[in-house]
Design a protein around this motif. Structure first.
Motif, PDB file in Angstrom:
ATOM      1  N   ARG A  77      46.175 -65.046  72.696  1.00  0.00           N
ATOM      2  CA  ARG A  77      46.924 -64.093  71.885  1.00  0.00           C
ATOM      3  C   ARG A  77      47.959 -64.854  71.044  1.00  0.00           C
ATOM      4  N   THR A  89      54.381 -67.211  69.455  1.00  0.00           N
ATOM      5  CA  THR A  89      54.150 -67.199  70.900  1.00  0.00           C
ATOM      6  C   THR A  89      52.646 -67.226  71.152  1.00  0.00           C
ATOM      7  N   SER A 116      49.791 -67.048  74.043  1.00  0.00           N
ATOM      8  CA  SER A 116      49.616 -66.627  75.434  1.00  0.00           C
ATOM      9  C   SER A 116      48.144 -66.404  75.714  1.00  0.00           C
ATOM     10  N   GLY A 117      47.788 -66.397  77.006  1.00  0.00           N
ATOM     11  CA  GLY A 117      46.404 -66.187  77.394  1.00  0.00           C
ATOM     12  C   GLY A 117      45.893 -67.334  78.238  1.00  0.00           C
ATOM     13  N   THR A 118      44.612 -67.276  78.544  1.00  0.00           N
ATOM     14  CA  THR A 118      43.991 -68.268  79.420  1.00  0.00           C
ATOM     15  C   THR A 118      42.922 -69.039  78.658  1.00  0.00           C
ATOM     16  N   GLU A 165      50.326 -76.359  71.204  1.00  0.00           N
ATOM     17  CA  GLU A 165      51.737 -76.162  70.870  1.00  0.00           C
ATOM     18  C   GLU A 165      52.154 -77.072  69.723  1.00  0.00           C
ATOM     19  N   ASN A 198      56.679 -70.833  71.194  1.00  0.00           N
ATOM     20  CA  ASN A 198      56.746 -70.601  72.634  1.00  0.00           C
ATOM     21  C   ASN A 198      55.308 -70.629  73.157  1.00  0.00           C
ATOM     22  N   CYS A 199      55.004 -71.560  74.027  1.00  0.00           N
ATOM     23  CA  CYS A 199      53.620 -71.706  74.514  1.00  0.00           C
ATOM     24  C   CYS A 199      53.538 -71.190  75.944  1.00  0.00           C
ATOM     25  N   ALA A 200      52.825 -70.077  76.132  1.00  0.00           N
ATOM     26  CA  ALA A 200      52.644 -69.485  77.466  1.00  0.00           C
ATOM     27  C   ALA A 200      51.183 -69.500  77.873  1.00  0.00           C
ATOM     28  N   LEU A 201      50.420 -70.436  77.332  1.00  0.00           N
ATOM     29  CA  LEU A 201      49.012 -70.563  77.674  1.00  0.00           C
ATOM     30  C   LEU A 201      48.868 -71.087  79.094  1.00  0.00           C
ATOM     31  N   THR A 202      47.796 -70.662  79.744  1.00  0.00           N
ATOM     32  CA  THR A 202      47.520 -71.142  81.105  1.00  0.00           C
ATOM     33  C   THR A 202      46.064 -71.570  81.220  1.00  0.00           C
TER      34      THR A 202
END
Length: 214
Positions: A171, A180, A182-184, A195, A208-212
């Motif tokens: 996302r 931002t 995000s997601g997998t 990033e 902002n990197c919230a990837l996993t």
């Protein structure tokens, strides 16, 4: 990886106030005042840039109007004291002019301005013919790009290319230029790469990197 680089041509001003080497002091001041500019390129012939005159080049005349510098001050400020007694552009201008080409990237132009301590650059072609002018304010125009525009480029140039298999699970949200992610994704080693690449998109303020990983 991203290839939609903004160049000087994208942000420069193409209508430029100029003077010739024979322009007199008052003519130069009048042009700057009328068009509300702080500097003017000096051109000759078919538009070849031979120098630049800024407000700083002109202020020496006012500074030394009633103050006659001593010998030590004259030696220390040779350029300023010489310009204080000058009456025409050819004597007042800073030459050679620091210029840039239209295809230079915005970071290249910014580094040139910082390195040479100038606030604006005449934009020239390979024959030094004037094509426009770019200022520090112009270089900041990329930060006016809309959030939707930034989101589209980050997805197209970063997410879709870096994650061809798992890109649907990522996302991209942008608010006030802050991206931002995000997601997998399948390969967690690519998270710092994503990033870093998102940061390189022109106009991005922060990431902002919230990837996993899996």
């Amino acid at each position: 990886m991203t290839n939609s680089r903004y160049t000087v041509a994208d942000v420069m001003t193409t209508t430029v106030v100029t003077v010739t080497p024979d322009a007199g002091f008052k003519e130069i001041v009048a042009a700057m005042t009328q068009w509300q500019v702080a500097a003017v390129p000096v051109i000759e012939g078919e538009g070849r840039v031979v120098g630049v005159i800024s407000e700083a080049d002109l202020l020496a005349k006012e500074e030394f109007h009633r103050h006659r510098p001593g010998m030590i001050e004259q030696m220390r400020r040779l350029d300023d004291t010489a310009k204080a007694g000058s009456t025409h552009a050819r004597e007042l201008m800073t030459a050679p002019a620091v210029t840039v080409h239209a295809d230079a990237t915005l970071p290249q132009a910014a580094r040139l301005m910082a390195g040479r301590r100038v606030k604006r650059l005449p934009v020239v072609d390979n024959r030094d013919v004037l094509k426009g002018i770019v200022s520090r304010a112009d270089l900041l125009k990329v930060f006016l790009r809309s959030d939707d525009d930034l989101a589209s480029e980050v997805r197209r140039e970063v997410v879709d290319r870096l994650f061809p298999v798992s890109h649907h699970g990522v996302r991209v949200d942008v608010e006030d230029g802050v991206v931002t992610l995000s997601g997998t994704i399948r390969d967690s080693s690519l998270i710092p790469v994503a990033e870093r690449l998102a940061h390189t998109v022109e106009g991005v303020v922060a990431v902002n990197c919230a990837l996993t990983g899996p």
